[in-house]
Design a protein around this motif. Structure first.
Motif: not given
Lengths: 189, 400, 469
Positions: A102-106
């Motif tokens: 959910l938190f896919s920083w790239p």
């Protein structure tokens, strides 16, 4: 008047706004600015059709604070961008997409970067307006006879009458001595 | 305050007598002998490690020399004004490429220790299909070709520039302006394919079209960091006063900053597209580096090669101050080593990150070799192109 | 004309003048302001009216699209993305030269940019306007186009921030905003000049409002120059990011021919390449129409030709590396796509692309062609044809051969595809005509800084080397 109007200069009361002196060319105004600076004037300015290199130093101006404004707005924009995406993707509308966390920083880097640049640029432009007190559609200098040349080929120094060192005759003499080809008294209003 | 022309002393174009810089070739030669000697002494203990460490050192100083060569070529092609005062230093750096051909010999000898594609008997079908580009023969033939191009250009551009110091012949400049354009094309292509041969093929299955650009980006980071340090060192030794001013250091700092960002842009593009698409034959390269022992190195690389220097070098005060610029430049030289170590070493160590003494001794040895050539050139000519027609323009240039 | 008009020979001993014709500050102001102050010439109407006619074609094409839906376009099953995306990428790319000139060349202290940056920046804004049409209209249900933005709505629905298309929304809208700000900041001193020269009250008020009361003060210039430098420093990574993100629309996928790591820098180079070609097209016309031979000199054109050649070769480099890596990868899908591009049903488009983008700019190795305006004009159109086809080749050739051969198809545009593209040119030229009529098309205040007499320390040498033999 009680309320400050944003587009009108807040000037002290007084009959004359000050003196406006015209100089021949860029070297002349550079030398003259150094003389006025060294004579200890503080409420004065120069007007040139283009930014003359090094004239701010010749006038003794301090470095612009604008970079700090931009740094602040830019970093806020970037941080806000990342937070928005985090909140949307993890809390508000959590969907697993292409098997990524959910938190896919790239994947959030592009929007974070864009918002950093956007807010940095807005900070640069509106910060510059604020530091310059622009827009200011009226100013006593616009009523001076030769001032229109400041946006064409004229190089000017204006000294305001509320400068502690201001004295109409002595200041005019200083400007003439500094090489002014024309000195004019500008009325307040 | 008078605004007459600034007087610059011509003696500042030479190294002062008794300066330690005059002994740079000697010190470097000693470093080379010690470093190479120690490396060879340890070779028997861990032969594979020796070759991999050597390859990192080789790629490191190649990138420095190639970056310098490209910087010289671009200066000519764009008729640069500001950079004339640092061009001779870049020419001397590029001359290091000439001796790097010696450092290439152990790389070639150790091929079968490093490159999986040398083991022709056990290759899978995919790698066998690549032997038109890989293979020991291609490696040496292309290697010789690359070096021939670079050595010729490094020598020719410096030789003419040094000759001009004596003759003052402006035709030398004119001819170099004409040659610089095609030369850039040649170097761009050779650099790309060299990076494919030397570094990308360590993992023969993996491929990335941006890899050549990535190596180029690192090389420019390296050369601007190196030149900043050399300039600071020479000014400290009492040379170049009035020639290299705060304005030039500021410009070197700006270029260093710009290429730190460019490197991050290229590096992120490569990582990001591979991460996003998640195709197995590509992700293996990053999987190796993003898990187990290499994970901290990857994070360190992202922070140390981009995050910190980006924030640090952003301010103009940092770039104009000698000490802070020097610190930033030294840090970037170190981070460039981390970068190449990170590119090469997983092919050797696999999952585990490791640094050995050989990593240090090979850097010392190959670096000593490179700096011997650099120092030799530095001490045998003026420090700036003394009769370049744009020298005065360069001396007096000012930033915004 | 009495003055020599060739400044393309730059002696190594110095610098060739950037502005010819013996201009001083006053004559330059007059020359640039003149087109705004005279009666509208017939020639302007001859450009403007056909442009408006083309613009109305856009109106018709878009109206029919809204009425009937995207079925009027030539999209088919494997090729679900056709001319709309091709035109979008084409127009965004055109814009990039304006930002390169205003920001990157500024950071590299390329003073020749001053003569062309104003119109190039204007071109950027108009090109981005044209580009923005396509994502807006291609969604099918245009009444929900606002779903592209992270706005709270009645369905409690949010955009997918892991999608390259949403990055595009942010990248292109940031790009449009920052370009507009940059352009406007540059315009302020010149608007003040026009205000101070205006003879009619209406003009004084309108230009005066937009000039914000600029009084050319050094205290203002100081913050202004800092703002300009910062904007340049922000716009430089921005312009790289915009076309990089556009490239990720393709490269983040798994489709052979789209997914390759060099796409971001390769798209940026291509964008600058096509944008410079468009600047050349427009500037050749403006130079003639406004008799600005002394301000838009041959040297400016020669420099642009050089940039076209360099960026063209970067694009060629990317084509070559893509081909090489496809061969090297050992991946049969990659190999098929590239062979299919060069020799398959769309080979004609591929070779138009290579011919226009890689081969034809090679003539700029020769000064004779770099300084010949006729050659430049023709070449600039070639380059834009080539760059349009590049996007066409990328989009269509990768899609029309699906992984399943049963889905293979040939894509052809319809009449409405063509009309929409023509119409977008109408919008572009209409805006540019209005710009050329009502705004100073050369940045006067900036050009003045490169005229003789601008340097407060005189124009002589500023250092002497003592003791040199």
């Amino acid at each position: 008047m009680g309320l400050p109007l944003p587009m009108v200069p807040q000037l002290p009361e007084g009959k004359a706004f000050g003196l406006l002196a015209r100089f021949k060319d860029a070297p002349a105004i550079h030398a003259a600015c150094e003389k006025v600076r060294d004579a200890g004037y503080t409420k004065w300015d120069s007007h040139t059709p283009f930014p003359v290199h090094g004239l701010d130093r010749a006038m003794g101006l301090k470095a612009s604070r604008l970079p700090w404004i931009v740094l602040t707005t830019g970093l806020s924009g970037a941080a806000g961008g990342m937070l928005l995406q985090y909140w949307v993707s993890v809390h508000a509308y959590a969907l697993v997409i292409s098997g990524k966390p959910l938190f896919s920083w790239p994947a959030f880097v592009p929007v974070t970067f864009e918002l950093g640049v956007l807010f940095g640029a807005l900070g640069a432009v509106f910060g510059m307006f604020a530091l310059n007190r622009l827009p200011m559609l009226f100013h006593p200098l616009f009523s001076a006879n030769s001032f229109a040349a400041a946006t064409d080929d004229g190089f000017f120094i204006s000294i305001e009458s509320w400068d502690p060192k201001y004295d109409e005759t002595a200041t005019a003499a200083l400007l003439r001595e500094a090489g002014a080809i024309e000195v004019e008294v500008v009325n307040n209003e | 305050m008078s605004h007459g022309p600034r007087i610059v002393d011509a003696a500042q174009m030479d190294l002062p007598a008794g300066s330690l810089w005059r002994r740079l070739p000697l010190f470097s030669a000693i470093a080379a002998i010690v470093g190479i000697g120690a490396s060879f002494a340890m070779r028997a203990g861990d032969e594979k490690q020796f070759y991999f460490s050597w390859l990192v050192a080789f790629l490191y100083f190649m990138s420095l020399g190639l970056g310098a060569l490209l910087f010289v070529l671009i200066q000519y092609a764009t008729k640069t004004g500001w950079g004339i005062v640092v061009r001779r230093l870049a020419e001397n750096t590029a001359a290091g490429l000439i001796v790097m051909v010696l450092a290439f010999i152990p790389v070639y000898i150790g091929l079968d220790k490093m490159y999986a594609w040398t083991d022709e008997a056990h290759l899978d079908e995919i790698v066998r299909g690549k032997m038109w580009f890989l293979g020991a023969e291609n490696y040496i033939v292309f290697g010789v070709l690359y070096f021939a191009v670079w050595i010729f250009l490094a020598w020719w551009f410096r030789a003419g520039s040094v000759k001009q110091d004596l003759t003052g012949d402006h035709d030398l400049t004119r001819r170099r302006i004409v040659v610089a354009g095609p030369a850039i094309v040649l170097v761009a292509l050779t650099l790309t394919f060299a990076s494919f041969h030397w570094a990308m093929s360590l993992d023969p299955h993996w491929y990335s079209t941006i890899f050549g650009v990535y190596y180029f980006a690192g090389s420019f980071v390296c050369v601007f960091a190196f030149l900043s340090l050399v300039v600071l060192g020479l000014r400290r030794a009492g040379a170049l006063e009035g020639f290299v001013t705060v304005e030039h250091r500021h410009d070197l700092g700006k270029l260093l900053f710009a290429f730190v960002v460019f490197w991050a842009y290229i590096g992120f593009s490569q990582f990001f597209l591979i991460w996003y698409a998640n195709i197995p034959e590509e992700t293996e390269w990053y999987l190796e580096r993003m898990h187990h022992g290499w994970q901290p190195v990857t994070i360190f690389l992202a922070v140390g090669h981009f995050g910190l220097p980006f924030l640090y070098l952003m301010s103009r005060h940092i770039k104009r101050n000698k000490l802070t610029l020097g610190l930033g430049a030294a840090w970037m030289l170190f981070m460039h080593f981390v970068d190449l170590h990170w590119v090469v070493m997983p092919a050797h160590h696999g999952k585990e990150f490791g640094v050995t003494l050989l990593d240090v001794t090979t850097m010392l040895g190959v670096g000593g070799l490179f700096l011997t050539a650099f120092g030799f050139c530095l001490t045998r000519a003026k420090l700036v192109p003394a009769k370049d027609p744009r020298l005065i323009e360069s001396i007096t240039f000012e930033n915004f | 004309m009495a003055h020599q008009l060739d400044n393309t020979h730059e002696p190594v001993e110095g610098r060739a003048p950037l502005i010819l014709g013996g201009h001083d500050f006053k004559s330059l102001t007059g020359k640039v302001a003149e087109p705004l102050e005279r009666k509208t010439p017939l020639g302007w109407w001859l450009c403007f009216l056909p442009s408006v006619a083309m613009l109305s074609v856009l109106g018709i094409a878009v109206a029919w699209l809204f009425w009937e839906g995207v079925g009027i376009w030539g999209l088919n099953n494997p090729v679900g993305w056709g001319w709309a995306i091709v035109n979008f990428v084409f127009w965004v790319g055109i814009g990039h030269a304006g930002t390169l000139i205003s920001a990157i060349l500024f950071l590299f202290r390329q003073k020749w940019r001053t003569s062309i940056n104003r119109s190039a920046e204007a071109m950027t804004i108009f090109a981005v306007m044209c580009a923005l049409i396509f994502p807006g209209i291609h969604v099918g249900r245009v009444w929900v186009a606002y779903w592209m933005f992270p706005l709270p709505n009645q369905m409690a629905m949010w955009p997918n921030f892991r999608s390259p298309l949403i990055w595009d929304v942010f990248a292109v809208s940031t790009y449009a905003t920052v370009s507009l700000l940059f352009w406007y900041v540059g315009l302020i001193p010149d608007l003040a000049t026009i205000r101070d020269r205006a003879t009619s009250r209406l003009k004084k008020i309108i230009y005066g409002l937009f000039a914000l009361g600029w009084r050319a003060s050094t205290r203002h210039w100081q913050h202004y120059e800092r703002a300009y430098l910062i904007l340049a420093a922000l716009a430089t990574p921005l312009v790289l990011s915009v076309h990089s993100i556009v490239s990720m629309d393709f490269a983040a996928s798994q489709l052979p021919g789209w997914h390759t790591t060099i796409f971001p820098p390769y798209f940026v180079a291509g964008a600058i390449f096509s944008g410079f070609a468009m600047v050349v097209t427009l500037m050749v016309i403006c130079r003639k129409a406004f008799k600005m031979e002394a301000i838009l000199t041959l040297r400016h054109f020669e420099n642009m030709a050089k940039i076209i050649m360099v960026t063209g070769m970067m694009v060629g480099y990317a084509y070559a590396i893509e081909f090489f890596i496809a061969a090297y990868s050992g991946n049969p899908y990659e190999q098929f796509v590239f062979i299919n591009r060069a020799f398959g049903p769309y080979a004609w488009a591929y070779w138009i692309m290579v011919g226009c983008n890689v081969l034809s700019p090679q003539i700029f190795w020769f000064k004779r062609f770099r300084t010949n305006l006729k050659v430049l004009f023709v070449m600039s159109i070639f380059v834009n044809i080539g760059m349009w086809f590049e996007r066409f080749v990328i989009v269509v050739t990768s899609l029309h051969r699906d992984f399943l051969p049963s889905s293979w198809d040939y894509y052809s545009p319809t009449f409405w595809d063509v009309l929409t593209l023509i119409g977008s040119f109408g919008l572009f030229f209409t805006m540019f005509c209005l710009f050329a009529r009502f705004l100073p098309m050369v940045a006067m205040a900036e050009v003045k800084t490169v005229l003789p007499g601008a340097d407060p320390h005189g124009d002589g040498p500023k250092a002497v080397i003592q003791g040199a033999d």
